[in-house]
Scaffold this active site. Structure first.
Site, mmCIF file in Angstrom:
data_model
loop_
_atom_site.group_PDB
_atom_site.id
_atom_site.type_symbol
_atom_site.label_atom_id
_atom_site.label_comp_id
_atom_site.label_asym_id
_atom_site.label_seq_id
_atom_site.Cartn_x
_atom_site.Cartn_y
_atom_site.Cartn_z
ATOM 1 N N ASN A 156 10.135 35.837 34.151
ATOM 2 C CA ASN A 156 8.950 36.685 34.064
ATOM 3 C C ASN A 156 9.193 38.139 34.456
ATOM 4 O O ASN A 156 8.461 39.022 34.013
ATOM 5 C CB ASN A 156 7.797 36.087 34.886
ATOM 6 C CG ASN A 156 8.194 35.711 36.295
ATOM 7 O OD1 ASN A 156 9.358 35.447 36.577
ATOM 8 N ND2 ASN A 156 7.226 35.689 37.192
ATOM 9 N N GLY A 230 11.802 30.093 40.683
ATOM 10 C CA GLY A 230 11.537 29.179 39.582
ATOM 11 C C GLY A 230 10.441 28.186 39.925
ATOM 12 O O GLY A 230 9.674 28.366 40.878
ATOM 13 N N SER A 231 10.390 27.129 39.161
ATOM 14 C CA SER A 231 9.376 26.105 39.340
ATOM 15 C C SER A 231 9.711 25.230 40.542
ATOM 16 O O SER A 231 10.835 25.228 41.047
ATOM 17 C CB SER A 231 9.292 25.232 38.085
ATOM 18 O OG SER A 231 10.492 24.482 37.930
ATOM 19 N N VAL A 232 8.732 24.450 40.975
ATOM 20 C CA VAL A 232 8.961 23.513 42.065
ATOM 21 C C VAL A 232 10.033 22.502 41.669
ATOM 22 O O VAL A 232 10.920 22.165 42.473
ATOM 23 C CB VAL A 232 7.648 22.798 42.450
ATOM 24 C CG1 VAL A 232 7.915 21.663 43.426
ATOM 25 C CG2 VAL A 232 6.660 23.793 43.057
ATOM 26 N N ALA A 233 9.992 22.028 40.429
ATOM 27 C CA ALA A 233 10.986 21.062 39.970
ATOM 28 C C ALA A 233 12.391 21.656 40.028
ATOM 29 O O ALA A 233 13.344 20.989 40.457
ATOM 30 C CB ALA A 233 10.654 20.609 38.558
ATOM 31 N N GLY A 235 13.370 24.079 41.997
ATOM 32 C CA GLY A 235 13.709 24.235 43.405
ATOM 33 C C GLY A 235 14.175 22.936 44.031
ATOM 34 O O GLY A 235 15.126 22.917 44.822
ATOM 35 N N GLU A 252 11.943 30.500 46.097
ATOM 36 C CA GLU A 252 10.667 31.162 45.785
ATOM 37 C C GLU A 252 10.131 30.464 44.553
ATOM 38 O O GLU A 252 10.582 30.692 43.441
ATOM 39 C CB GLU A 252 10.888 32.659 45.544
ATOM 40 C CG GLU A 252 9.644 33.486 45.828
ATOM 41 C CD GLU A 252 8.844 33.791 44.594
ATOM 42 O OE1 GLU A 252 8.032 32.924 44.200
ATOM 43 O OE2 GLU A 252 9.013 34.873 44.036
ATOM 44 N N CYS A 287 4.148 33.628 39.630
ATOM 45 C CA CYS A 287 3.919 32.585 40.632
ATOM 46 C C CYS A 287 2.870 33.006 41.643
ATOM 47 O O CYS A 287 2.246 32.163 42.283
ATOM 48 C CB CYS A 287 5.226 32.217 41.317
ATOM 49 S SG CYS A 287 6.061 33.615 42.079
ATOM 50 N N GLU A 465 11.340 36.950 51.626
ATOM 51 C CA GLU A 465 12.044 38.012 50.909
ATOM 52 C C GLU A 465 11.348 39.346 51.128
ATOM 53 O O GLU A 465 10.282 39.427 51.708
ATOM 54 C CB GLU A 465 12.093 37.682 49.410
ATOM 55 C CG GLU A 465 12.855 36.397 49.095
ATOM 56 C CD GLU A 465 12.911 36.107 47.606
ATOM 57 O OE1 GLU A 465 14.007 36.180 47.029
ATOM 58 O OE2 GLU A 465 11.851 35.826 47.031
#
Length: 488
Positions: A156, A230-233, A235, A252, A287, A465
């Site tokens: 993004n 990225g996405s939770v998956a 991560g 993140e 996000c 961060e």
């Protein structure tokens, strides 16, 4: 083809100070989501390529860690200047490759340059402590770089993430391997062309690729830390892969963030904030977007009546057009996924306030576009109330009881951001303390502040961060004890 920028000359892998072909010979097309047309072919790294890049990064680290901190800071500041000088080109490149509007992407380049400058200025803040031990001993701590840091980036904000997220690990004395998003790798490759020569060979490395490359980086025994946006998956996958070598991770991840408006909030200001918090410019692909709006029943319909007018400022258009205020969805898979969320919201009984359609503009027919979409009367069991859409879909719900409100806000697995609107300072602080989120705005929304720690609670991530804490997280602490007793 690109309309306002040229694809980078380097479309291979960049490591050890040079361009390399992938061992497998695999190249994949990268596509302009605004037109669904190919731009060029880019190398696709596999595990053997990651091995070679890590070897190069390990060698580069040995040189970089010996450079004194102020000199490291000077080099990083020079990188920031190069980014500023090439901001327009980089903005055009990202607009064509990730679908965000070119006018806004210039701001991404400015943010990246600011992050490079910020961390360059903190190189002398990696300080240790002294611990009192009496007259016969000296005990102190020092901070040293970790080694090789891998950063896996999201689509993004490709360039902002690439340039900005390398700043802290470089300032701390680490070498960096960037895995740009497979959907939009071009700006990272262009950055390597622009600034690679400012650093010792192997300090900055860019390996475009997909899941194989990401998994290889996360599990590699000679990668000392891995960070992902990225996405939770994604991560979870990185955390599992990193566990075999007990390496630290910085995650993140996703969000299903809330905007809360109390009865005393001004409806006009709230309506503006609700739309601003959705980041419709990026098609809601953020996000941190406040994609759940909880409006007190006393102002509920008043705010909702204003939302279509506020959303009208965001009109889908070609990302490379300077007049465009809302870009394209990253690809067809995500476009179809968002349309499925919209269909589910309709079938589950949510009230469509505006949007919900693919634009009819013939110029946009080949790309992946959606109107800003707002649903009201959303209940907690609906999909758009529970799952991260990562698209331009806002869920609005009324509330009256504060305790029940907090329960609903906290009733998802995510905990990244929250925005609270009220003129009552007590209510504001009470709610800020109650919500399970790592970054809270009061009478503000969607802004980041350099120096303020950004990160999530729960499954929205680990670590912080954009602050001194990020810099320190790329170091390791060592204790040194010195006996001052002299044998007689």
């Amino acid at each position: 083809m690109l309309e306002t920028a040229s694809a980078p000359v380097g479309r291979c892998l960049y490591y050890g100070g040079g361009w390399r072909h992938p061992v497998s010979g695999r190249y994949v097309e990268t596509v302009n989501p605004g037109t669904n047309e190919p731009i060029c072919s880019v190398a696709n790294a596999g595990a053997p390529d990651v091995d070679a890049a890590v070897d190069a990064a390990r060698a580069g680290f040995k040189d970089w860690r010996e450079i004194v901190p102020l000199e490291r800071g000077r080099i990083i500041k020079a990188m920031a200047q190069v980014v500023r000088e090439n901001a327009r080109e980089l903005a055009a490149l990202d607009a064509a490759n990730c679908g965000n509007p070119v006018r806004e992407m210039a701001g991404d380049a400015a943010i990246a340059a600011a992050q490079l400058d910020f961390f360059a200025g903190l190189v002398t803040e990696m300080k240790g402590d002294t611990i009192p031990m009496g007259p016969d001993a000296l005990n102190l701590t020092v901070r040293q770089p970790l080694g090789v840091v891998a950063r896996i980036l999201a689509f993004n904000h490709p360039f902002m993430f690439c340039a900005g997220k390398m700043a802290a690990p470089l300032a701390a004395g680490n070498s960096v391997i960037i895995k740009p998003p497979e959907q939009a790798p071009l700006s990272a490759l262009r950055l390597a062309e622009l600034v690679g020569g400012l650093l010792p060979d192997g300090v900055l490395n860019v390996v475009p690729g997909g899941r194989e490359a990401g998994a290889a980086l996360a599990s590699h025994p000679c990668v000392d830390k891995v960070a992902i946006i990225g996405s939770v998956a994604a991560g979870r996958a990185v955390m599992r892969a990193a566990s075999d070598t007990i390496k630290p991770v910085l995650l993140e991840l996703g969000g299903k963030n809330a905007l809360i408006a109390f009865a005393d909030a001004d409806p006009e200001q709230v309506a503006t904030a609700v739309i601003a918090g959705m980041n419709f410019t990026w098609c809601g692909q953020s996000c941190g977007s406040t994609s759940r709006a909880f409006l007190h029943r006393d102002i509920y319909e008043d705010v909702i009546a204003r939302l279509p007018g506020e959303a009208a400022a965001f009109v889908p258009g070609l990302p490379t057009d300077e007049s465009t205020t809302m870009g394209a969805i990253i690809n067809g898979v995500q476009h179809a996924r968002i349309l499925d969320f919209i269909a589910a919201a309709r079938s589950e009984g949510a009230r469509l306030v505006c949007g919900g359609r693919v634009p009819t503009d013939a110029r946009l027919g080949k790309g992946f576009y959606l109107e800003p979409t707002i649903f009201a009367d959303v209940t907690p069991t609906m999909r758009i109330a529970r799952e991260e859409v990562f698209g331009p879909v806002l869920a609005v719900a009324p509330w009256t009881d504060e305790a029940e409100l907090v329960e609903r806000v906290n009733g998802v697995e995510y905990g990244l951001t929250c925005s609270i609107w009220t003129s009552d300072l007590v209510k504001a602080h009470r709610t800020a303390m109650a919500v399970e989120a790592g970054f809270v705005w009061i009478n503000e929304v969607s802004k980041h502040f350099l120096g303020a720690p950004f990160g999530g609670w729960k499954q929205s991530g680990l670590g912080r961060e954009e602050c001194l804490g990020e810099l320190l997280s790329f170091t390791q602490e060592k204790n040194i004890h010195v006996s001052l007793r002299i044998a007689r």
